[in-house]
Design an enzyme around this catalytic site. Structure first.
Site, PDB file in Angstrom:
ATOM      1  N   TYR A 142       0.826  -1.215   0.000  1.00 59.23           N
ATOM      2  CA  TYR A 142       0.000   0.000   0.000  1.00 59.23           C
ATOM      3  C   TYR A 142       0.856   1.260   0.000  1.00 59.23           C
ATOM      4  O   TYR A 142       0.429   2.302  -0.482  1.00 59.23           O
ATOM      5  CB  TYR A 142      -0.898   0.051   1.250  1.00 59.23           C
ATOM      6  CG  TYR A 142      -2.003  -0.966   1.245  1.00 59.23           C
ATOM      7  CD1 TYR A 142      -1.732  -2.314   1.429  1.00 59.23           C
ATOM      8  CD2 TYR A 142      -3.316  -0.582   1.049  1.00 59.23           C
ATOM      9  CE1 TYR A 142      -2.738  -3.250   1.416  1.00 59.23           C
ATOM     10  CE2 TYR A 142      -4.332  -1.526   1.043  1.00 59.23           C
ATOM     11  CZ  TYR A 142      -4.035  -2.851   1.224  1.00 59.23           C
ATOM     12  OH  TYR A 142      -5.040  -3.777   1.209  1.00 59.23           O
ATOM     13  N   LYS A 189       3.436 -15.376   3.216  1.00 58.72           N
ATOM     14  CA  LYS A 189       3.562 -16.129   1.960  1.00 58.72           C
ATOM     15  C   LYS A 189       5.064 -16.341   1.761  1.00 58.72           C
ATOM     16  O   LYS A 189       5.664 -15.947   0.758  1.00 58.72           O
ATOM     17  CB  LYS A 189       2.925 -15.304   0.832  1.00 58.72           C
ATOM     18  CG  LYS A 189       2.821 -15.991  -0.491  1.00 58.72           C
ATOM     19  CD  LYS A 189       1.724 -17.038  -0.551  1.00 58.72           C
ATOM     20  CE  LYS A 189       1.731 -17.761  -1.873  1.00 58.72           C
ATOM     21  NZ  LYS A 189       0.903 -18.965  -1.870  1.00 58.72           N
ATOM     22  N   ASP A 221      -2.738 -18.447   1.670  1.00 61.03           N
ATOM     23  CA  ASP A 221      -3.752 -19.208   0.919  1.00 61.03           C
ATOM     24  C   ASP A 221      -4.366 -20.296   1.803  1.00 61.03           C
ATOM     25  O   ASP A 221      -5.585 -20.492   1.818  1.00 61.03           O
ATOM     26  CB  ASP A 221      -3.180 -19.789  -0.388  1.00 61.03           C
ATOM     27  CG  ASP A 221      -1.748 -20.295  -0.245  1.00 61.03           C
ATOM     28  OD1 ASP A 221      -1.133 -20.059   0.815  1.00 61.03           O
ATOM     29  OD2 ASP A 221      -1.246 -20.940  -1.180  1.00 61.03           O
ATOM     30  N   ASP A 245      -6.102  -7.179   5.063  1.00 62.10           N
ATOM     31  CA  ASP A 245      -7.252  -6.521   4.442  1.00 62.10           C
ATOM     32  C   ASP A 245      -8.224  -7.566   3.911  1.00 62.10           C
ATOM     33  O   ASP A 245      -9.441  -7.526   4.162  1.00 62.10           O
ATOM     34  CB  ASP A 245      -6.724  -5.640   3.291  1.00 62.10           C
ATOM     35  CG  ASP A 245      -7.752  -4.644   2.795  1.00 62.10           C
ATOM     36  OD1 ASP A 245      -8.888  -4.652   3.317  1.00 62.10           O
ATOM     37  OD2 ASP A 245      -7.432  -3.857   1.884  1.00 62.10           O
ATOM     38  N   ASP A 249     -12.002  -9.260   5.827  1.00 62.10           N
ATOM     39  CA  ASP A 249     -13.312  -9.194   5.159  1.00 62.10           C
ATOM     40  C   ASP A 249     -13.894 -10.593   5.034  1.00 62.10           C
ATOM     41  O   ASP A 249     -15.085 -10.814   5.243  1.00 62.10           O
ATOM     42  CB  ASP A 249     -13.191  -8.570   3.755  1.00 62.10           C
ATOM     43  CG  ASP A 249     -13.504  -7.074   3.772  1.00 62.10           C
ATOM     44  OD1 ASP A 249     -13.294  -6.451   4.834  1.00 62.10           O
ATOM     45  OD2 ASP A 249     -13.946  -6.536   2.740  1.00 62.10           O
TER      46      ASP A 249
END
Ligand code: NAD
Length: 356
Positions: A142, A189, A221, A245, A249
């Protein structure tokens, strides 16, 4: 206790839900004998319209001078549909996080038993789920360099993390795990990304300082799959900005609706408390937004920024009672909810205040 609270409603339903969040703070102050003062400031699309800037200096100044901030959401379809717009509401959000040093985003995912049926996940898998996410908020893809090259035919965003940045968020997560189920899952990851390998290295190096905490590392994942398959296996989760993020959600489905989830962003100065949902323009102005995420954000504010645990609990109990009494906003209602139990935003606020 004397405290000054800044209300930043932002855009869309942010305006509607923070009104209820503030009413709850006013009620708590009255009930418990605190002296809270309030101010309001612009941010997002409304601030761009008024000043040309999504986070005006005046708002930033007011933020720095308050003891805590109750925030709504920013965003407007005008920008969502125009990726070329140079000035955008979410720039205000990123600048606020950077300027206030809000590097830790806490997202408690707690399921109220009455809402077991509101999720698309089977109740027996969900029951008892209680997860606390720590999402790093001021680093990663970001905030890295971004741009276009090759005559505008290639785009890039650079992800970057320093040891210092990973260590300070990991430490917060370890400390929190101590006060809960003593399990920490670090999500990365590391099989592919160098930033993730550094992330894992730092978390592993910190672990011996917390021998009472069981640490596990998961690839993002696998973690995304496991959240739906067996949410109860998670206690505290710590992860980078982008993964956090997306995973939070996803995890909102454990709580039944985006309208139920609160978050706290804390770090070097004033803490910011906000629902995890956005400005929801599809329902703005209809009066149907669920205000409970804002109300639960107010509860987090009292607990984390002011250390007022009893007051915070009083709000959570009132939400629990409201749901136990059968009341629902539209987003958490189902076919079995009687029409007279479905509340609009304002009614939900009124019923809640009666229960505090
Ligand atoms: P959103 O969270 O606003 O809405 C997603 C869906 O959930 C919508 O159908 C909406 O109606 C529903 N919903 C959300 N909150 C609800 C509530 N309290 N009660 C009932 N239903 C609710 O996400 P989106 O639609 O992807 O984005 C809309 C705008 O919000 C965009 O401009 C986006 O950039 C912005 N946004 C802002 C923030 C923030 O300010 N922190 C976060 C996410 C999205």
């Amino acid at each position: 206790m004397k405290k000054h609270i800044l209300i930043v409603p932002g855009d869309g339903i942010g305006q509607e839900v923070t009104e209820v969040g503030k009413a709850v703070l006013v009620k708590i102050a009255e009930k418990f004998g605190h002296e809270f003062t309030y101010d309001e400031a612009l941010m997002g699309h409304v601030a761009i319209e008024a000043t040309g800037n999504p986070l005006p200096d005046e708002t930033l100044e007011k933020m720095r001078n308050s003891d805590a901030i109750l925030f709504g959401a920013v965003g407007h379809p005008k920008y969502d549909n125009d990726p070329t717009a140079k000035v955008r509401p979410e720039q205000g959000l990123l600048k606020m996080r950077k300027e206030l040093g809000l590097y830790a985003n806490l997202r408690p995912i707690k399921l109220f038993d009455e809402l077991l049926g509101a999720s698309s996940i089977r109740p027996e898998i969900l029951k008892g789920s209680d997860i606390l996410f720590f999402r790093e908020l001021t680093g990663d893809i970001y905030f890295g360099e971004k741009g276009r090259k090759n005559d505008n035919n290639t785009a890039y965003d650079i992800a970057e993390y320093s040891r210092y940045e990973v260590k300070r968020i990991a430490r917060k997560a370890f400390e929190a795990a101590r006060t809960r189920g003593k399990r920490l899952c670090s999500v990365d990851k590391a099989n592919v990304l160098e930033t993730s390998r550094l992330w894992r290295e730092v978390v592993q190096a910190l672990a011996p300082e917390y021998p009472d905490i069981t640490v596990e590392h998961q690839f993002v994942d696998a973690a995304a799959m496991m959240l739906i398959k067996d949410p109860k296996r998670f206690d505290v989760v710590v992860t980078a900005n982008l993964f956090g993020d997306i995973l939070t959600d996803e995890a909102s489905q454990i709580a039944g609706s985006m309208g139920m989830l609160a978050s706290a962003s804390v770090g070097d100065s004033t803490g910011v408390y906000e629902p995890i949902h956005g400005s929801a323009h599809d329902i703005t102005g209809k009066g149907v937004a669920n205000p409970l995420a804002s109300v639960l954000s107010a509860a987090l504010l009292l607990d984390i920024s002011f250390g007022l645990k009893e007051e915070s609990e009083a709000i959570i109990s009132a939400v629990d009672k409201l749901l136990k009494d059968g009341f629902r906003t539209r987003d958490i209602a189902d076919a079995t909810t009687p029409a007279d139990k479905i509340l609009n935003t304002q009614q939900a606020g009124e019923e809640l205040l009666k229960r505090i």
